[in-house]
Motif scaffolding. Structure first.
Motif, PDB file in Angstrom:
ATOM      1  N   ALA A  36       0.716  -1.169  -0.204  1.00  0.00           N
ATOM      2  CA  ALA A  36       0.054   0.001  -0.112  1.00  0.00           C
ATOM      3  C   ALA A  36       0.993   1.195  -0.058  1.00  0.00           C
ATOM      4  O   ALA A  36       0.625   2.399  -0.517  1.00  0.00           O
ATOM      5  N   VAL A  37       1.877   0.996   0.737  1.00  0.00           N
ATOM      6  CA  VAL A  37       2.932   2.318   0.797  1.00  0.00           C
ATOM      7  C   VAL A  37       3.592   2.566  -0.625  1.00  0.00           C
ATOM      8  O   VAL A  37       3.742   3.408  -0.944  1.00  0.00           O
ATOM      9  N   ARG A  38       3.989   1.584  -1.041  1.00  0.00           N
ATOM     10  CA  ARG A  38       4.754   1.453  -2.353  1.00  0.00           C
ATOM     11  C   ARG A  38       3.788   1.972  -3.399  1.00  0.00           C
ATOM     12  O   ARG A  38       4.246   2.726  -4.294  1.00  0.00           O
ATOM     13  N   ALA A  39       2.445   1.739  -3.442  1.00  0.00           N
ATOM     14  CA  ALA A  39       1.404   2.254  -4.250  1.00  0.00           C
ATOM     15  C   ALA A  39       1.628   3.567  -4.311  1.00  0.00           C
ATOM     16  O   ALA A  39       1.250   4.291  -5.289  1.00  0.00           O
ATOM     17  N   LEU A  40       1.573   4.298  -3.017  1.00  0.00           N
ATOM     18  CA  LEU A  40       1.752   5.587  -3.049  1.00  0.00           C
ATOM     19  C   LEU A  40       2.976   6.258  -3.317  1.00  0.00           C
ATOM     20  O   LEU A  40       2.847   7.464  -4.071  1.00  0.00           O
ATOM     21  N   VAL A  41       4.324   5.686  -2.910  1.00  0.00           N
ATOM     22  CA  VAL A  41       5.479   6.336  -3.201  1.00  0.00           C
ATOM     23  C   VAL A  41       5.812   6.190  -4.864  1.00  0.00           C
ATOM     24  O   VAL A  41       6.203   7.113  -5.191  1.00  0.00           O
ATOM     25  N   GLU A  42       5.577   4.998  -5.313  1.00  0.00           N
ATOM     26  CA  GLU A  42       5.833   4.805  -6.757  1.00  0.00           C
ATOM     27  C   GLU A  42       4.653   5.066  -7.527  1.00  0.00           C
ATOM     28  O   GLU A  42       4.841   4.879  -8.866  1.00  0.00           O
ATOM     29  N   ARG A  43       3.560   5.776  -6.983  1.00  0.00           N
ATOM     30  CA  ARG A  43       2.414   6.474  -7.560  1.00  0.00           C
ATOM     31  C   ARG A  43       2.063   5.007  -8.387  1.00  0.00           C
ATOM     32  O   ARG A  43       1.644   5.315  -9.944  1.00  0.00           O
ATOM     33  N   GLU A  44       1.731   3.957  -8.033  1.00  0.00           N
ATOM     34  CA  GLU A  44       1.287   2.670  -9.032  1.00  0.00           C
ATOM     35  C   GLU A  44      -0.048   2.171  -8.323  1.00  0.00           C
ATOM     36  O   GLU A  44      -0.255   1.416  -7.405  1.00  0.00           O
ATOM     37  N   SER A  45      -1.157   2.656  -8.858  1.00  0.00           N
ATOM     38  CA  SER A  45      -2.408   2.386  -8.243  1.00  0.00           C
ATOM     39  C   SER A  45      -2.786   0.851  -8.484  1.00  0.00           C
ATOM     40  O   SER A  45      -3.617   0.286  -7.510  1.00  0.00           O
ATOM     41  N   GLU A  46      -2.124   0.265  -9.348  1.00  0.00           N
ATOM     42  CA  GLU A  46      -2.369  -1.062  -9.568  1.00  0.00           C
ATOM     43  C   GLU A  46      -2.072  -1.963  -8.246  1.00  0.00           C
ATOM     44  O   GLU A  46      -2.703  -2.999  -7.960  1.00  0.00           O
ATOM     45  N   LEU A  47      -1.067  -1.500  -7.843  1.00  0.00           N
ATOM     46  CA  LEU A  47      -0.513  -2.215  -6.358  1.00  0.00           C
ATOM     47  C   LEU A  47      -1.774  -2.069  -5.389  1.00  0.00           C
ATOM     48  O   LEU A  47      -1.962  -2.787  -4.362  1.00  0.00           O
ATOM     49  N   ALA A  48      -2.203  -0.753  -5.398  1.00  0.00           N
ATOM     50  CA  ALA A  48      -3.173  -0.454  -4.376  1.00  0.00           C
ATOM     51  C   ALA A  48      -4.273  -1.261  -4.421  1.00  0.00           C
ATOM     52  O   ALA A  48      -5.111  -1.980  -3.433  1.00  0.00           O
ATOM     53  N   ASN A 114      -2.761   9.468  -6.208  1.00  0.00           N
ATOM     54  CA  ASN A 114      -1.977   9.455  -7.331  1.00  0.00           C
ATOM     55  C   ASN A 114      -2.799  10.012  -8.558  1.00  0.00           C
ATOM     56  O   ASN A 114      -2.048  10.144  -9.591  1.00  0.00           O
ATOM     57  N   GLY A 115      -3.742  10.340  -8.468  1.00  0.00           N
ATOM     58  CA  GLY A 115      -4.719  11.086  -9.556  1.00  0.00           C
ATOM     59  C   GLY A 115      -4.492  12.693  -9.354  1.00  0.00           C
ATOM     60  O   GLY A 115      -4.756  13.386 -10.509  1.00  0.00           O
ATOM     61  N   ALA A 116      -3.263  13.237  -8.514  1.00  0.00           N
ATOM     62  CA  ALA A 116      -2.920  14.458  -8.535  1.00  0.00           C
ATOM     63  C   ALA A 116      -1.558  14.773  -8.713  1.00  0.00           C
ATOM     64  O   ALA A 116      -0.806  13.565  -8.334  1.00  0.00           O
ATOM     65  N   PRO A 117      -0.944  15.702  -8.634  1.00  0.00           N
ATOM     66  CA  PRO A 117       0.410  15.872  -8.685  1.00  0.00           C
ATOM     67  C   PRO A 117       1.025  15.706  -7.270  1.00  0.00           C
ATOM     68  O   PRO A 117       0.517  15.994  -6.261  1.00  0.00           O
ATOM     69  N   PRO A 118       2.230  14.929  -7.223  1.00  0.00           N
ATOM     70  CA  PRO A 118       2.692  14.781  -5.731  1.00  0.00           C
ATOM     71  C   PRO A 118       3.038  15.733  -5.047  1.00  0.00           C
ATOM     72  O   PRO A 118       3.513  16.946  -5.450  1.00  0.00           O
ATOM     73  N   LEU A 119       2.635  15.623  -3.639  1.00  0.00           N
ATOM     74  CA  LEU A 119       2.832  16.763  -2.808  1.00  0.00           C
ATOM     75  C   LEU A 119       4.140  17.157  -2.264  1.00  0.00           C
ATOM     76  O   LEU A 119       4.708  18.447  -2.066  1.00  0.00           O
ATOM     77  N   ARG A 120       4.932  15.910  -2.176  1.00  0.00           N
ATOM     78  CA  ARG A 120       6.219  16.186  -1.514  1.00  0.00           C
ATOM     79  C   ARG A 120       6.939  14.828  -1.476  1.00  0.00           C
ATOM     80  O   ARG A 120       6.105  14.030  -1.437  1.00  0.00           O
ATOM     81  N   PRO A 121       8.244  14.800  -1.308  1.00  0.00           N
ATOM     82  CA  PRO A 121       8.918  13.519  -1.495  1.00  0.00           C
ATOM     83  C   PRO A 121       8.402  13.033   0.058  1.00  0.00           C
ATOM     84  O   PRO A 121       8.549  13.446   0.919  1.00  0.00           O
ATOM     85  N   PHE A 122       8.306  11.415  -0.090  1.00  0.00           N
ATOM     86  CA  PHE A 122       7.819  10.854   0.916  1.00  0.00           C
ATOM     87  C   PHE A 122       9.264  10.266   1.797  1.00  0.00           C
ATOM     88  O   PHE A 122       9.819   9.423   0.930  1.00  0.00           O
ATOM     89  N   VAL A 123       9.432  10.551   2.711  1.00  0.00           N
ATOM     90  CA  VAL A 123      10.537  10.275   3.742  1.00  0.00           C
ATOM     91  C   VAL A 123       9.933   9.194   4.963  1.00  0.00           C
ATOM     92  O   VAL A 123      10.075   8.303   5.140  1.00  0.00           O
ATOM     93  N   ASP A 124       9.248  10.255   5.633  1.00  0.00           N
ATOM     94  CA  ASP A 124       8.698   9.658   6.941  1.00  0.00           C
ATOM     95  C   ASP A 124       7.700   8.623   6.794  1.00  0.00           C
ATOM     96  O   ASP A 124       7.576   7.809   7.527  1.00  0.00           O
ATOM     97  N   ILE A 125       6.691   8.741   5.739  1.00  0.00           N
ATOM     98  CA  ILE A 125       5.807   7.658   5.773  1.00  0.00           C
ATOM     99  C   ILE A 125       6.424   6.314   5.554  1.00  0.00           C
ATOM    100  O   ILE A 125       5.936   5.509   6.110  1.00  0.00           O
TER     101      ILE A 125
END
Lengths: 226, 226
Positions: A36-48, A114-125
């Motif tokens: 689920a977190v990879r789906a977010l970080v790598e913007r891969e909705s299929e994983l989600a 994933n449907g919008a531009p990325p907000l910030r680099p994900f580090v802490d999540i």
């Protein structure tokens, strides 16, 4: 093998099966969390989408484990440490299943983000996710090896997850203050952090249940009483 | 009274005691929920402090109820519907206790929000609280009277709470968009709504457990499977 020994060996098998089912469920929700977190970080909705499907398995396994435990209680009428094991296993599956639900919640937010531009680099999540999965991993080992020291380590690790949650919360708040157009995405990100923080709470419950199982002493709510 | 009848009557008393403990806990968390929301609406942080104290009682009662259930399982080795009752009671106390935790979460946000100017008149949040308390009330009645029709009503009511949550979420989002200085308070308010929504989820779990207890059939995850 005589009749009595045969029954006793069947009973051992049933207890082992409860143990195995819990481990399989716990491993599944660990994978779901990371996915689920990879789906977010790598913007891969299929994983989600995969995470959402995986959760059906978890739900099925929860019901099956409960049924197996009830069957053991009815047929074998366990006492002492076996009784504690079976009743605590029934409480543990509830927490494990809810970790799975939270992975689904993260997956849903990932699809939305994933449907919008990325907000910030994900580090802490991702760090929160890694910590939570490590806690869950240690809880399972603590459970299998009746290791209360390890279970106590898990409980202590929860503070790190809480700190990271508050850090993500503050960072995202700052961005939302400065760029009001990011509010929707910011709230989604805060929710993801909150879901991970709640996961870690469920894992902490698991560790407390392991200690209770081994020591026969209830450590729940001890921190809260202070 | 002969020996056998005496034991049976003690056993009945123990089952009754589990029932009573669950009802006392459920009533306590209902009051806590209403008090936490009043703390917010009437800006009375003292009420919020009371909720935080009340939660200690709930935690104590959870541990006591679990211990009583384990004692019954060990001593009386119940089967069939009694076994189901005792194991399900052990799951129910977990959900009731978490409703108490969520009331504390609301109380904490109320204290934080009471320190700043009010953001908007509260309409939907008290409605959510009233609905959730009504659901909890009906769940307890369903549990006491083994009433699955009532339990199904509770499950259906959860959708109303979800709708109100999304309404509060959208309304507060709109305000945050227009007045970025309200973001902090807005998020606190959204959290309160989220806590109420999670409470209603726990109450839904209770209703599902009542149905399982009465019918011996698991209705959990049925909605999720669709």
């Amino acid at each position: 093998m005589d009749q009595k020994r045969r029954i006793s060996s069947e009973y051992e098998q049933e207890l082992l099966q409860v143990r195995r089912k819990l481990v399989v469920m716990a491993e599944r929700v660990q994978k779901m969390t990371l996915k689920a977190v990879r789906a977010l970080v790598e913007r891969e909705s299929e994983l989600a989408a995969e995470v959402i499907l995986d959760d059906r398995e978890v739900n099925r396994e929860e019901v099956e484990t409960d049924e197996l435990c009830m069957l053991i209680l009815a047929r074998r009428q366990p006492v002492a440490s076996d009784l504690r094991f079976v009743t605590i296993a029934m409480k543990m599956v509830t927490d494990v299943e809810r970790v799975g639900d939270l992975a689904v919640n993260i997956a849903e937010r990932a699809i939305s983000l994933n449907g919008a531009p990325p907000l910030r680099p994900f580090v802490d999540i991702p760090r929160m996710a890694d910590l939570t999965v490590e806690m869950l991993n240690k809880s399972v080992t603590a459970f299998l090896e009746q290791d209360t020291v390890l279970a106590e380590q898990v409980i202590a690790m929860d503070d790190q997850v809480d700190e990271l949650y508050h850090k993500v919360f503050r960072d995202v708040l700052e961005i939302m203050h400065q760029q009001p157009e990011t509010v929707r995405r910011g709230i989604d990100l805060q929710s993801v952090a909150k879901f991970l923080e709640r996961m870690a709470d469920h894992v902490t419950n698991l560790a407390e249940l392991v200690i209770y199982m081994v020591r026969g002493k209830d450590v729940r709510h001890i921190g809260k009483r202070d």
